[in-house]
Motif scaffolding. Structure first.
Motif, PDB file in Angstrom:
ATOM      1  N   LEU A  24     -31.571  22.293  89.264  1.00 21.64           N
ATOM      2  CA  LEU A  24     -30.747  22.486  88.079  1.00 21.64           C
ATOM      3  C   LEU A  24     -30.935  21.318  87.127  1.00 21.64           C
ATOM      4  O   LEU A  24     -30.943  20.158  87.547  1.00 21.64           O
ATOM      5  CB  LEU A  24     -29.269  22.566  88.455  1.00 21.64           C
ATOM      6  N   TRP A  25     -31.070  21.658  85.842  1.00 24.68           N
ATOM      7  CA  TRP A  25     -31.092  20.663  84.776  1.00 24.68           C
ATOM      8  C   TRP A  25     -30.124  21.144  83.715  1.00 24.68           C
ATOM      9  O   TRP A  25     -30.237  22.281  83.246  1.00 24.68           O
ATOM     10  CB  TRP A  25     -32.502  20.534  84.186  1.00 24.68           C
ATOM     11  N   ALA A  26     -29.157  20.311  83.346  1.00 23.92           N
ATOM     12  CA  ALA A  26     -28.175  20.680  82.327  1.00 23.92           C
ATOM     13  C   ALA A  26     -28.178  19.620  81.227  1.00 23.92           C
ATOM     14  O   ALA A  26     -28.123  18.419  81.513  1.00 23.92           O
ATOM     15  CB  ALA A  26     -26.783  20.799  82.934  1.00 23.92           C
ATOM     16  N   PHE A  27     -28.243  20.086  79.983  1.00 16.52           N
ATOM     17  CA  PHE A  27     -28.351  19.204  78.821  1.00 16.52           C
ATOM     18  C   PHE A  27     -27.253  19.509  77.821  1.00 16.52           C
ATOM     19  O   PHE A  27     -26.918  20.668  77.594  1.00 16.52           O
ATOM     20  CB  PHE A  27     -29.712  19.418  78.130  1.00 16.52           C
ATOM     21  N   ARG A  28     -26.712  18.470  77.187  1.00 16.75           N
ATOM     22  CA  ARG A  28     -25.691  18.659  76.157  1.00 16.75           C
ATOM     23  C   ARG A  28     -26.321  18.459  74.786  1.00 16.75           C
ATOM     24  O   ARG A  28     -27.097  17.522  74.561  1.00 16.75           O
ATOM     25  CB  ARG A  28     -24.555  17.663  76.330  1.00 16.75           C
ATOM     26  N   PHE A  29     -25.937  19.369  73.857  1.00 17.94           N
ATOM     27  CA  PHE A  29     -26.411  19.318  72.471  1.00 17.94           C
ATOM     28  C   PHE A  29     -25.215  19.309  71.527  1.00 17.94           C
ATOM     29  O   PHE A  29     -24.136  19.797  71.869  1.00 17.94           O
ATOM     30  CB  PHE A  29     -27.282  20.547  72.156  1.00 17.94           C
ATOM     31  N   ALA A  30     -25.434  18.789  70.330  1.00 23.67           N
ATOM     32  CA  ALA A  30     -24.356  18.693  69.344  1.00 23.67           C
ATOM     33  C   ALA A  30     -23.908  20.060  68.834  1.00 23.67           C
ATOM     34  O   ALA A  30     -22.779  20.206  68.389  1.00 23.67           O
ATOM     35  CB  ALA A  30     -24.787  17.824  68.168  1.00 23.67           C
ATOM     36  N   ASP A  31     -24.796  21.050  68.917  1.00 19.89           N
ATOM     37  CA  ASP A  31     -24.429  22.392  68.430  1.00 19.89           C
ATOM     38  C   ASP A  31     -25.226  23.460  69.161  1.00 19.89           C
ATOM     39  O   ASP A  31     -26.269  23.176  69.760  1.00 19.89           O
ATOM     40  CB  ASP A  31     -24.624  22.506  66.917  1.00 19.89           C
ATOM     41  N   PRO A  32     -24.764  24.713  69.126  1.00 23.60           N
ATOM     42  CA  PRO A  32     -25.432  25.800  69.835  1.00 23.60           C
ATOM     43  C   PRO A  32     -26.846  26.101  69.336  1.00 23.60           C
ATOM     44  O   PRO A  32     -27.700  26.510  70.113  1.00 23.60           O
ATOM     45  CB  PRO A  32     -24.525  27.016  69.606  1.00 23.60           C
ATOM     46  N   VAL A  33     -27.097  25.893  68.053  1.00 32.34           N
ATOM     47  CA  VAL A  33     -28.425  26.191  67.512  1.00 32.34           C
ATOM     48  C   VAL A  33     -29.477  25.292  68.166  1.00 32.34           C
ATOM     49  O   VAL A  33     -30.566  25.749  68.532  1.00 32.34           O
ATOM     50  CB  VAL A  33     -28.442  26.044  65.972  1.00 32.34           C
ATOM     51  N   MET A  34     -29.149  24.026  68.348  1.00 33.93           N
ATOM     52  CA  MET A  34     -30.098  23.113  68.986  1.00 33.93           C
ATOM     53  C   MET A  34     -30.323  23.518  70.444  1.00 33.93           C
ATOM     54  O   MET A  34     -31.454  23.455  70.940  1.00 33.93           O
ATOM     55  CB  MET A  34     -29.581  21.668  68.895  1.00 33.93           C
ATOM     56  N   ALA A  35     -29.287  23.965  71.140  1.00 33.49           N
ATOM     57  CA  ALA A  35     -29.446  24.436  72.522  1.00 33.49           C
ATOM     58  C   ALA A  35     -30.332  25.675  72.568  1.00 33.49           C
ATOM     59  O   ALA A  35     -31.184  25.821  73.454  1.00 33.49           O
ATOM     60  CB  ALA A  35     -28.081  24.734  73.139  1.00 33.49           C
ATOM     61  N   GLN A  36     -30.162  26.563  71.593  1.00 36.53           N
ATOM     62  CA  GLN A  36     -31.005  27.764  71.532  1.00 36.53           C
ATOM     63  C   GLN A  36     -32.463  27.396  71.248  1.00 36.53           C
ATOM     64  O   GLN A  36     -33.378  27.982  71.820  1.00 36.53           O
ATOM     65  CB  GLN A  36     -30.477  28.727  70.471  1.00 36.53           C
ATOM     66  N   GLU A  37     -32.681  26.432  70.373  1.00 36.43           N
ATOM     67  CA  GLU A  37     -34.042  25.988  70.083  1.00 36.43           C
ATOM     68  C   GLU A  37     -34.695  25.389  71.328  1.00 36.43           C
ATOM     69  O   GLU A  37     -35.873  25.623  71.605  1.00 36.43           O
ATOM     70  CB  GLU A  37     -34.046  24.978  68.943  1.00 36.43           C
ATOM     71  N   ALA A  38     -33.913  24.619  72.093  1.00 38.13           N
ATOM     72  CA  ALA A  38     -34.445  24.034  73.326  1.00 38.13           C
ATOM     73  C   ALA A  38     -34.759  25.128  74.349  1.00 38.13           C
ATOM     74  O   ALA A  38     -35.768  25.047  75.055  1.00 38.13           O
ATOM     75  CB  ALA A  38     -33.451  23.027  73.897  1.00 38.13           C
ATOM     76  N   LEU A  39     -33.925  26.152  74.419  1.00 35.40           N
ATOM     77  CA  LEU A  39     -34.198  27.275  75.322  1.00 35.40           C
ATOM     78  C   LEU A  39     -35.480  27.993  74.897  1.00 35.40           C
ATOM     79  O   LEU A  39     -36.316  28.334  75.737  1.00 35.40           O
ATOM     80  CB  LEU A  39     -33.025  28.249  75.357  1.00 35.40           C
ATOM     81  N   LEU A  40     -35.653  28.198  73.604  1.00 31.79           N
ATOM     82  CA  LEU A  40     -36.883  28.827  73.118  1.00 31.79           C
ATOM     83  C   LEU A  40     -38.107  27.984  73.476  1.00 31.79           C
ATOM     84  O   LEU A  40     -39.157  28.514  73.853  1.00 31.79           O
ATOM     85  CB  LEU A  40     -36.817  29.047  71.608  1.00 31.79           C
ATOM     86  N   ALA A  41     -37.975  26.665  73.361  1.00 32.26           N
ATOM     87  CA  ALA A  41     -39.083  25.772  73.724  1.00 32.26           C
ATOM     88  C   ALA A  41     -39.394  25.903  75.217  1.00 32.26           C
ATOM     89  O   ALA A  41     -40.563  25.943  75.613  1.00 32.26           O
ATOM     90  CB  ALA A  41     -38.740  24.325  73.367  1.00 32.26           C
ATOM     91  N   ALA A  42     -38.352  25.986  76.044  1.00 33.38           N
ATOM     92  CA  ALA A  42     -38.556  26.154  77.491  1.00 33.38           C
ATOM     93  C   ALA A  42     -39.229  27.492  77.787  1.00 33.38           C
ATOM     94  O   ALA A  42     -40.133  27.569  78.630  1.00 33.38           O
ATOM     95  CB  ALA A  42     -37.223  26.047  78.225  1.00 33.38           C
ATOM     96  N   MET A  43     -38.820  28.526  77.082  1.00 34.95           N
ATOM     97  CA  MET A  43     -39.424  29.840  77.295  1.00 34.95           C
ATOM     98  C   MET A  43     -40.891  29.848  76.849  1.00 34.95           C
ATOM     99  O   MET A  43     -41.737  30.475  77.485  1.00 34.95           O
ATOM    100  CB  MET A  43     -38.608  30.909  76.574  1.00 34.95           C
ATOM    101  N   ARG A  44     -41.181  29.131  75.770  1.00 37.00           N
ATOM    102  CA  ARG A  44     -42.567  29.018  75.318  1.00 37.00           C
ATOM    103  C   ARG A  44     -43.398  28.270  76.357  1.00 37.00           C
ATOM    104  O   ARG A  44     -44.518  28.670  76.683  1.00 37.00           O
ATOM    105  CB  ARG A  44     -42.633  28.316  73.960  1.00 37.00           C
ATOM    106  N   MET A  45     -42.828  27.206  76.930  1.00 34.17           N
ATOM    107  CA  MET A  45     -43.539  26.473  77.976  1.00 34.17           C
ATOM    108  C   MET A  45     -43.775  27.368  79.192  1.00 34.17           C
ATOM    109  O   MET A  45     -44.827  27.295  79.826  1.00 34.17           O
ATOM    110  CB  MET A  45     -42.748  25.224  78.373  1.00 34.17           C
ATOM    111  N   GLN A  46     -42.816  28.206  79.491  1.00 32.91           N
ATOM    112  CA  GLN A  46     -42.981  29.127  80.617  1.00 32.91           C
ATOM    113  C   GLN A  46     -44.109  30.126  80.332  1.00 32.91           C
ATOM    114  O   GLN A  46     -44.913  30.426  81.215  1.00 32.91           O
ATOM    115  CB  GLN A  46     -41.680  29.869  80.904  1.00 32.91           C
ATOM    116  N   SER A  47     -44.177  30.612  79.106  1.00 33.22           N
ATOM    117  CA  SER A  47     -45.235  31.575  78.774  1.00 33.22           C
ATOM    118  C   SER A  47     -46.625  30.942  78.855  1.00 33.22           C
ATOM    119  O   SER A  47     -47.612  31.638  79.073  1.00 33.22           O
ATOM    120  CB  SER A  47     -45.004  32.180  77.387  1.00 33.22           C
ATOM    121  N   HIS A  48     -46.702  29.609  78.716  1.00 39.71           N
ATOM    122  CA  HIS A  48     -47.979  28.892  78.827  1.00 39.71           C
ATOM    123  C   HIS A  48     -48.180  28.312  80.229  1.00 39.71           C
ATOM    124  O   HIS A  48     -49.058  27.468  80.425  1.00 39.71           O
ATOM    125  CB  HIS A  48     -48.054  27.769  77.790  1.00 39.71           C
TER     126      HIS A  48
END
Length: 188
Positions: A24-48
């Motif tokens: 488990l890795w849990a990260f805190r962000f100042a707002d939900p948009v930044m958390a969503q962007e980080a999730l998208l980055a993780a999903m992109r890394m998974q696709s590669h």
């Protein structure tokens, strides 16, 4: 300010269901948009093939203090019941004398139970506990990671102003990750 404030003291959590070998890795962000962007980055890394995720979720504490959990793979009990009711309805159509209604009721119950028992990813209660520690408007990204290319993850983390809330992963890698998080130059 050097990014978001440090996480308050909360007991470390395991947040993975029994039998799950991911960290488990849990990260805190100042707002939900930044958390969503980080999730998208993780999903992109998974696709590669640079990251292997078992589950992911975003927890948001809204302006009224309510906690919302959005998971990427969990089927809710309601979704399971709806799916089950359709299957039951179709199966019940072949039974004479009101079989469709009986089939629909049995299917809904079975689908709801299946969805409830199927949640094998990140523990909802523990995510809610962490969500209670967030400030209003803040968000947390929870990732259940089976495997990753550490150098790529460190590079990607440098793009995001975040703090590490908790991790069950390698403590040395967690320290490297903390050092790599970006600092928001416009800060709150």
């Amino acid at each position: 300010m050097d990014g978001p404030p440090p996480a308050p003291a909360v007991e470390p959590v395991t947040t993975a269901a029994e039998g799950v070998t991911a960290d488990l890795w849990a990260f805190r962000f100042a707002d939900p948009v930044m958390a969503q962007e980080a999730l998208l980055a993780a999903m992109r890394m998974q696709s590669h093939k640079r990251l292997k995720l078992d589950d992911a979720a975003i927890v948001v504490r809204d302006g009224r203090g309510r906690i919302r959990i959005t998971q990427t793979r969990e089927m809710s009990t309601v979704q399971g019941a709806m799916s089950g009711s359709w299957v039951g309805l179709l199966a019940g159509m072949f039974v004479p004398g009101g079989g469709a209604l009986v089939g629909m009721a049995i299917g809904a119950a079975a689908g709801g139970l299946f969805a409830k028992l199927r949640d094998k990813g990140i523990n909802d209660d523990e995510m809610k506990q962490w969500g209670e520690q967030l400030g209003d408007g803040e968000a947390a990204l929870f990732l259940l990671v089976e495997d990753c290319h550490q150098m790529r993850v460190l590079h990607e983390a440098s793009r995001f102003p975040a703090t590490l809330l908790t991790s069950t992963g390698d403590p040395e890698f967690a320290d490297k990750l903390r050092e790599r998080f970006a600092v928001d130059p416009w800060g709150p």
